[in-house]
Every structure is written in structure tokens, then in C-alpha cells.
Design an enzyme around this catalytic site. Sequence first.
Site, short mmCIF file in Angstrom:
data_model
loop_
_atom_site.label_atom_id
_atom_site.label_comp_id
_atom_site.label_asym_id
_atom_site.label_seq_id
_atom_site.Cartn_x
_atom_site.Cartn_y
_atom_site.Cartn_z
N ASP A 1 0.86 -1.14 -0.02
CA ASP A 1 -0.01 -0.03 0.03
C ASP A 1 0.98 1.28 -0.10
O ASP A 1 1.93 1.26 0.35
CB ASP A 1 -0.82 0.05 1.26
CG ASP A 1 -2.04 -1.05 1.36
OD1 ASP A 1 -1.85 -1.63 0.31
OD2 ASP A 1 -2.85 -0.96 1.82
N ASP A 2 0.31 2.35 -0.34
CA ASP A 2 0.63 3.77 -0.26
C ASP A 2 1.71 4.14 -1.31
O ASP A 2 2.24 5.24 -1.18
CB ASP A 2 1.32 4.12 1.20
CG ASP A 2 0.23 3.86 2.21
OD1 ASP A 2 -0.94 3.51 1.93
OD2 ASP A 2 0.42 3.92 3.49
N HIS B 1 -5.15 9.45 1.01
CA HIS B 1 -4.89 8.56 2.21
C HIS B 1 -5.82 9.51 3.38
O HIS B 1 -5.49 9.40 4.62
CB HIS B 1 -3.63 8.54 2.74
CG HIS B 1 -3.40 7.02 3.27
ND1 HIS B 1 -3.70 6.93 4.65
CD2 HIS B 1 -2.88 5.60 3.00
CE1 HIS B 1 -3.44 5.56 5.04
NE2 HIS B 1 -3.11 4.61 3.83
N TYR C 1 -6.83 3.11 6.08
CA TYR C 1 -7.27 2.55 7.24
C TYR C 1 -8.04 1.44 7.38
O TYR C 1 -8.74 1.01 8.46
CB TYR C 1 -7.64 3.82 8.41
CG TYR C 1 -6.62 4.82 8.31
CD1 TYR C 1 -5.40 5.09 8.82
CD2 TYR C 1 -7.12 6.17 7.52
CE1 TYR C 1 -4.67 6.07 8.74
CE2 TYR C 1 -6.40 7.37 7.52
CZ TYR C 1 -5.03 7.16 7.91
OH TYR C 1 -4.14 8.32 7.99
N HIS D 1 3.78 -2.12 3.06
CA HIS D 1 3.94 -0.65 2.45
C HIS D 1 4.97 -0.55 1.69
O HIS D 1 6.11 -0.77 2.19
CB HIS D 1 3.74 0.49 3.54
CG HIS D 1 2.41 0.36 4.14
ND1 HIS D 1 2.12 -0.60 5.36
CD2 HIS D 1 1.13 0.85 4.18
CE1 HIS D 1 0.96 -0.40 5.60
NE2 HIS D 1 0.42 0.51 5.06
#
Length: 507
Positions: free
Chosen positions: A333-334, A388, A425, A475
Amino acid sequence: MKKMFGNRRFKLIDVLLTTIIVFLAMTAILLVFFKGSSNNQLKSATSPSSDKDAVVVDKSDSKFEGIKIVTETSNDPLAKYAIQYPQSKNQDFNNKVVTYIRHAKKNYLEAIRDVKIEDNKRKSELNISFETHVDKKGNYSFVLMNNESLLGKKRLSEIESFHLNTKSGEQQDIQTVFKEDPSTLPEMTERVRKKIQHTEKLSDGVITDKMQIRTEPDWKNFENYAISEKSMIFYFESGSLKDEKSGPQVATIPIEEMNDLLKPEFQVASETPAKKEEAAKPDASKDKHAEGTADKDKPSKDETAKDDEQTGEGTAAPKTEEPHEKKIALTFDDGPDPKSTVQILDILKKYDAKATFFMLGSRVEYYPDTARAVKAAGHEIGNHSWNHPDLSKMPLPKALEEINRTTVIIQKVTGEKPTVFRPPYGAYTNQLSKQTIPPIKLWNVDTLDWKYRDANKLLEEVKKATKDRSTILMHDIHQSTADGLDGVMAYLQSQGYKFVTVSELDK
Ligand code: ZN
């Protein structure tokens, strides 16, 4: 005659041989050169095509020359934050931005420590995102939007712009852009006020007294601004022109309407009135976008689907196919990140593994080449929102805009829409899940890599929790995750797992 002919043929062979030798030598030199220019941690064991991919990725760091986007996230349910800010090659500029970010982060974390309420329902969040504008000379304006909520209540909504003259390295304050003349400021003020009064979206709901005070002729009132190729953009924080609920307001004025007040280097050539109309249009959409990032802070009436929902995924009954194949889905992710994501791609290739990358639209915009490299390597690409935020805390249209904007950039860059969606989240409302968005995919093994930032700890966490049909959360923006991945892959492979995408896992 015969002899002469023979000699000539001999010469022809000589020429051919020489040509071949020269060609081979040049190829060898080129190969050495390319190897040397690729500073990736490439395993020489991997196939030559990975060399080629890596070179392509290395070439462009970011879509905006000389600028990187830094993303910091905390998934601590009691102290969530997602912070993004620009980083340039200019140290003074970087110091100024980082000082602002550090201050905002410290304030937020201290406020949380002070309340000390273990209240999972009313979560806190810090979200700092930014817009990038480039003027006709390549100078940058970065507009940071800082939104903070404490225990479910809005605490702060702030706008702060930073400027970088790419040639001189100076940070252009608003007054340095305008002519030094006593009439400049009052005249500029008048034009901004007129723009507010005569633009439907801005004048609608404006509180005249507030607006008069907020736009008094003082440079400080206009310090949050940006210059794009064709427009000057002025930013006003929530509650300064209208009521709080209306969010921040943005006044976009074509530069040529300001020409006579600006220093010559910031002026643009005058255009015909017909063209003038057109020039104003593209920025109207930017205006809309900026409003989209407004924190309208209407608490959602829907029940928030909590992170706990992810447990449902893990309890899925194993399929009764035989022979039974153990499968897991690795998710990152991210990202994307031009360094760590590329390193991760390399490791995945080594283990012939397919994974899913949940990308942030804001980072795809900055690093399109890396996003393309993920796609080219055959991995699945998922949508992880634009920057995000906690989508469960924002009004539905705003949450949808976060998702749709990200879908658009992923499709533009990779040629395909994202096939899955993971809310930041793991938080979303039931209302959101009923919308036409890609299928929601959460996780059931959290490596906590964002917290430990420790390559060795990654394997420990994976060993603890991974079982057949697990979805593992990592991540790809953390170097420690990239560094620890090889060990994780070696372990999982030794346990007989096959690495699949999240969509494949649910087939
Ligand atoms: Zn995330």
C-alpha cells in the site's frame, strides 16, 4: 585476372570481419555503460529484461522535474495520520517545508497524548496533502492543505503555500511577484474582491463583512497563492469568506487580468478576447478540485465499517480442491515509490510472485513510470484513494471524488482501471460500499511495517500470523520493507505458498 578477383574477395571478407568486430566491441561498451548507469540492486541472476525495466524506471524520478513527493503514514487507530509534502533539491526550501510539517505533526501527537482517551469510535486524524502548480517558467507553487480532527471533532483546517523559483532558488512571497508601487496592493485587492463577487461559486453564500475583513489590503491576506501557467490562484481557509461548512475557497484569476500589476517576468502575453475565455477554463476545474479537498466535516450518519471487518475475510472456508495448493496474497500500500517499489518488483520477480499494489493517486501522478513498471511486471493494481484520508469521516461525494480521481490517473498512466479498492485505514461507510467502486479488499495479516521500519522484524510478524489464504499488508514506500522482503519470500516459498493477487485469491 583470377588472382585479382581472389584478392578482391579476400578484401571483402576483411571488411566484413572488421565490421563485425567493431559492432561487437560497440555492443560490449554499450552493455557495460548501461549496467553502470543502472544503480539498482539488480541480481545478476534475474533475466536481462529486468535490467531493461530498471533503466526505464531510473530515468525519471518524478513527473515534476527536481521534485519528489514524501508520504508518511501512521496506521495507529488512535493516532492516524497521512502526510504528504514536496521535496526539492533546494535545502532552504526543504527546511522551510519540513519545519512546518514537523510542527503540525508534533502539535497533533501532543494533543492526542493530552486527551488520553482510549476511544475507538471517535478517532483522530491528521491529513496533510498538497497541490502542485507550475508557472510558464517552470517555477513551483505548492499549496499544502492541513486538516486535523481530534476525537472525531475538527480541530484545524489550514492552508499554507510554499514557492520555489527554480532558477534563483528563492521562495517567492506574494509581494515579490508584484510591482513595487504604492497603488499595487489596493488595486490587486480590488480585483480579487471583484472576482469573488462575480464568480457564482464564490459569491454564493459569501458573508460580506467577513470577506471585506479577510481581503483587506495587506499582503498577509494573500500569502496563500499559486501561479500556474495561465492563472493566479488565491486560497482562503474554511470560514474566512463563508461559513465553516462551505470549506476553503479558491479565487482563480487569469494572469493577464493582473498583468499591469505584476513584475515583467511574471506577466503573460496578452491574448485575444476569444482566447481569453478558453484560458480561464482549465483552471476552473482546478478550482473545483481544490474545493474537493475542503474539509466540510459533516459527520457521516452511517455506521462506520471498522477495520475489524477484515476478520471476515480470513475465516473464509478453504476450498476443497485437490491437490490442495496453499495460496497467499501479498499486498503493498501507499506507493508507488521510484526506489523501494522498484526494488520490491525485482524481488517478486525472483520468486515468480504476483502481488497487488494499492496505489495513492497523488503518488501515481508524481511517479507514472513506476506505476507503469508495476503494471508491466504483471501485478494487480488497486486504488487506495488520492491522498489517504479516512473516507468514513467525509461526506459521500467527497469520498467518491477521492476514489474516482485515483481511478482516472491510474487508467491514464497504466492504460487500465484499478481492479480493486482498499480504503485507507480499512475504514469506510456502508453507504460507500454500495456505490459503483471497485470491489473492496482488506487484509488479515498486518506486518506493522509502517510502525517498526525494521527489515528483520518483517519476517517475524509474517511468521506469527500467516496461514493459508492470508492477505498480507505491507507498504512499498518503506525502504525497510523492500530490504526485508527477500527473507519473507524465501520463508513463505519454503512453506509451500503460491503468491497470487487479491482478486485471484478470491476466485
Ligand atoms: Zn494506506
